[in-house]
Each structure stands twice: as structure tokens, then as C-alpha cells.
Scaffold this motif. Sequence first.
Motif, short mmCIF file in Angstrom:
data_model
loop_
_atom_site.label_atom_id
_atom_site.label_comp_id
_atom_site.label_asym_id
_atom_site.label_seq_id
_atom_site.Cartn_x
_atom_site.Cartn_y
_atom_site.Cartn_z
N GLY A 171 2.59 89.50 13.35
CA GLY A 171 2.26 88.46 14.22
C GLY A 171 3.27 87.74 15.07
O GLY A 171 3.16 86.89 16.16
N VAL A 172 4.57 87.74 14.56
CA VAL A 172 5.64 87.16 15.26
C VAL A 172 5.75 87.86 16.42
O VAL A 172 6.73 86.92 17.67
CB VAL A 172 6.96 87.18 14.23
N GLY A 173 5.57 89.00 16.91
CA GLY A 173 5.74 89.45 18.25
C GLY A 173 7.02 90.76 18.20
O GLY A 173 7.42 90.93 18.94
N LYS A 174 7.39 91.19 17.14
CA LYS A 174 8.23 92.45 16.93
C LYS A 174 7.91 93.66 17.87
O LYS A 174 8.75 93.78 18.68
CB LYS A 174 8.15 93.03 15.44
N THR A 175 6.64 94.08 17.68
CA THR A 175 6.30 95.33 18.68
C THR A 175 6.41 94.75 20.24
O THR A 175 6.72 95.75 21.08
CB THR A 175 4.99 95.80 18.46
N THR A 176 6.03 93.70 20.65
CA THR A 176 5.89 93.28 22.15
C THR A 176 7.24 93.00 22.49
O THR A 176 7.59 93.43 23.58
CB THR A 176 5.13 91.90 22.12
N ARG A 202 -4.84 90.66 10.59
CA ARG A 202 -3.82 90.16 10.17
C ARG A 202 -4.27 88.86 9.30
O ARG A 202 -5.59 88.33 9.56
CB ARG A 202 -2.95 89.53 11.01
N HIS A 223 9.34 95.63 8.58
CA HIS A 223 9.42 94.40 7.80
C HIS A 223 10.41 94.09 6.77
O HIS A 223 10.49 95.38 6.10
CB HIS A 223 7.92 94.11 7.10
N ARG A 276 -5.85 93.70 15.54
CA ARG A 276 -5.35 93.71 14.24
C ARG A 276 -6.12 92.80 13.48
O ARG A 276 -6.85 92.11 13.81
CB ARG A 276 -3.76 93.33 14.09
N VAL A 295 8.63 85.99 26.07
CA VAL A 295 9.16 87.26 25.53
C VAL A 295 10.28 87.90 26.07
O VAL A 295 11.21 88.42 25.50
CB VAL A 295 7.91 88.28 25.80
N ASN A 334 11.58 84.22 19.18
CA ASN A 334 10.65 84.56 20.07
C ASN A 334 9.61 83.39 20.55
O ASN A 334 8.45 83.27 19.93
CB ASN A 334 9.69 85.92 19.59
N ARG A 335 10.25 82.72 21.54
CA ARG A 335 9.53 81.50 21.91
C ARG A 335 8.05 81.63 22.59
O ARG A 335 7.88 82.84 23.26
CB ARG A 335 10.31 80.63 22.61
N GLN A 336 7.21 80.84 22.40
CA GLN A 336 6.07 80.88 23.26
C GLN A 336 6.06 81.22 24.68
O GLN A 336 6.82 80.38 25.29
CB GLN A 336 4.97 79.74 22.75
N GLY A 337 5.40 82.37 24.91
CA GLY A 337 5.45 82.62 26.44
C GLY A 337 6.76 82.94 27.15
O GLY A 337 6.94 83.20 28.08
P1 ATP Z 1 2.73 93.16 13.00
O1 ATP Z 1 3.92 92.93 12.16
O2 ATP Z 1 1.45 92.79 12.41
O3 ATP Z 1 2.76 94.55 13.67
P2 ATP Z 1 4.30 91.97 15.42
O4 ATP Z 1 5.20 91.17 14.91
O5 ATP Z 1 4.44 93.46 15.86
O6 ATP Z 1 3.12 91.99 14.31
P3 ATP Z 1 3.03 91.91 17.90
O7 ATP Z 1 1.73 92.58 17.77
O8 ATP Z 1 4.03 92.16 18.84
O9 ATP Z 1 3.51 91.33 16.51
O10 ATP Z 1 2.35 90.33 18.57
C1 ATP Z 1 1.19 89.59 17.87
C2 ATP Z 1 0.53 88.94 19.01
O11 ATP Z 1 1.38 87.76 19.63
C3 ATP Z 1 0.31 89.82 20.40
O12 ATP Z 1 -1.12 89.44 20.80
C4 ATP Z 1 1.14 89.38 21.50
O13 ATP Z 1 0.71 89.55 22.73
C5 ATP Z 1 1.51 88.03 21.15
N1 ATP Z 1 2.78 87.45 21.43
C6 ATP Z 1 4.06 88.21 21.04
N2 ATP Z 1 5.11 87.66 21.47
C7 ATP Z 1 4.54 86.36 22.08
C8 ATP Z 1 5.25 85.23 22.67
N3 ATP Z 1 6.40 85.15 23.08
N4 ATP Z 1 4.26 84.12 23.21
C9 ATP Z 1 3.16 84.40 23.34
N5 ATP Z 1 2.36 85.49 22.78
C10 ATP Z 1 3.26 86.52 21.96
#
Ligand code: ATP
Length: 196
Positions: free
Chosen positions: A15-20, A143, A95, A141, A183, A178-181
Motif C-alpha cells: 500500500g505504499v504505492g510501488k506499483t503506482t 491488504r 517486497h 486489494r 506520485v 512517496n508523499r501524499q498526492g
Molecule cells: P502492494 O504491495 O500491496 O502491491 P503497492 O505498494 O503496489 O501495494 P499501490 O497499489 O501502488 O501500492 O498503491 C496503493 C494505493 O495508494 C492505491 O489506491 C494508489 O492509488 C494509492 N497511492 C499511491 N501513491 C499515492 C500517493 N502518492 N498519494 C496518494 N495515494 C497514493
Amino acid sequence: MPEGKNLVIVTGIPGVGKTTVITTAVDMVKQKHGEEVLVLNFGTAMFEVASKKGLVKDRDEMRKLATKTQREIQKLAGQSIAQKAKSARIIVDTHTLIQTNNGYLIGLPEWVVTALGPKTIVLVEAAPDKIAARRSEDPTRARDSQDVAVIEIHQQMCRAAAVAAGTITGATVRIINNRQGEVEAAATELYQTLME
Ligand code: ATP
Ligand code: AMP
Ligand code: MG
């Protein structure tokens, strides 16, 4: 296109935002240089193995399996990823530590990380309260929802695990916040690592 393999492992807690961040950075490479980056998701490779064996129905069930089973699937997935990771620019989305019912499973043990041969191990981090919110607000997901103190310790442990994987391979370790908002800002840092 540069000669040779240029592989970056991107890690961080669920949920940290890797894939995004990866998707945004790959778009930047495409737009600025017209180049493709091959993205290999380790969880997807594990899920292919685990679902064929009838062990799980979705990817978020895998970390609940017996750790011996997870290690076996991890090994097969690692071989399949290393086999595919032959083009010039590659990202492995994975991970460093998986929170299981029996402690942390090492995501990049020696036999996995050596076969991948990364130049850099990226650790995506964010504020624990934001990670908790991202987990609970993402309907795609299943999680684990967690207390921010547990999330904070997991992130600290991931730093240690990333350094351990860097020590085995000689890869650099880069922390990207990966600061909020924001990306795009995080993706720009990953883009710089990819193009180095
Ligand atoms: P996992 O390990 O479970 O696959 P992940 O690290 O790949 O997780 P993501 O699926 O990329 O995480 O992102 C999780 C959620 O957080 C998504 O809903 C995404 O839109 C949101 N998100 C990602 N980055 C940011 C950000 N910088 N600010 C706000 N929301 C974000
Ligand atoms: P992800 O979509 O990145 O969350 O990956 C899905 C699941 O795959 C994770 O929750 C873990 O159970 C598993 N996984 C991903 N990478 C690894 C790894 N390197 N070692 C062991 N399990 C992993
Ligand atoms: Mg992901």
C-alpha cells in the motif's frame, strides 16, 4: 538503448504505492525517450504458481500460506523472473520483507537477488498514517489494516533488509519518499534511477 542489463528492484511495504510510482515512471521513460521498460511483478509470478497449484484464489492470500510453501513458490517465481529479465531496462516490483503469520519472510534471499543482479534496490516509503489510509481506501486489494506503529516498524525493518540485499549484490539502495498526492515527484526519482 544501452547495452547490457539495467535492472532496478522496487520494494516497499503493502500500500505504499510501488506499483503506482512504477507505472508513472515507466510512462515518463516512454514519453521522454520513446523507450520501453519491462516491468516484472514478483507477486504476479508467485500468484501464477500458487493459483495453478490450487493454493490461493487471490494474491493477498499468499502471505497467509505456511512459510515453507511461500519459500518454495518464491524460488520458482524468482527463476521465472530471472529468466525473463534479459532486456535492457527492467523493473522488478516486489517486497524486501513479507509479513507472514510466522514473522517476516525475506523477500530477496541470496538465491533470488543474486539471480536478478540489480544495479539499484529502491525502497519506496511514506508516512505510516498515509499508508494505513491508502490500504483502507483501495477496494482492489485485500491488504491487512494495521496500526501505524506496526507499519512504522515494518518500514524500519525493510531498510535493514534492503541494505542486506545491497550487501550481497553490490547494488545501491535508494529511498524514495512517496508523499501524499505527489506520485509524480516520487516517479521522477525512480525515472532518474532508471536512466542512470
Ligand atoms: P502492494 O504491495 O500491496 O502491491 P503497492 O505498494 O503496489 O501495494 P499501490 O497499489 O501502488 O501500492 O498503491 C496503493 C494505493 O495508494 C492505491 O489506491 C494508489 O492509488 C494509492 N497511492 C499511491 N501513491 C499515492 C500517493 N502518492 N498519494 C496518494 N495515494 C497514493
Ligand atoms: P504485491 O502485489 O506486490 O503485493 O504482491 C502480492 C504478494 O506476492 C505479496 O503480498 C506477497 O505475498 C508476494 N510476494 C511478492 N514479492 C515477494 C517476494 N519477493 N518474496 C515472497 N513473496 C512475495
Ligand atoms: Mg503493487
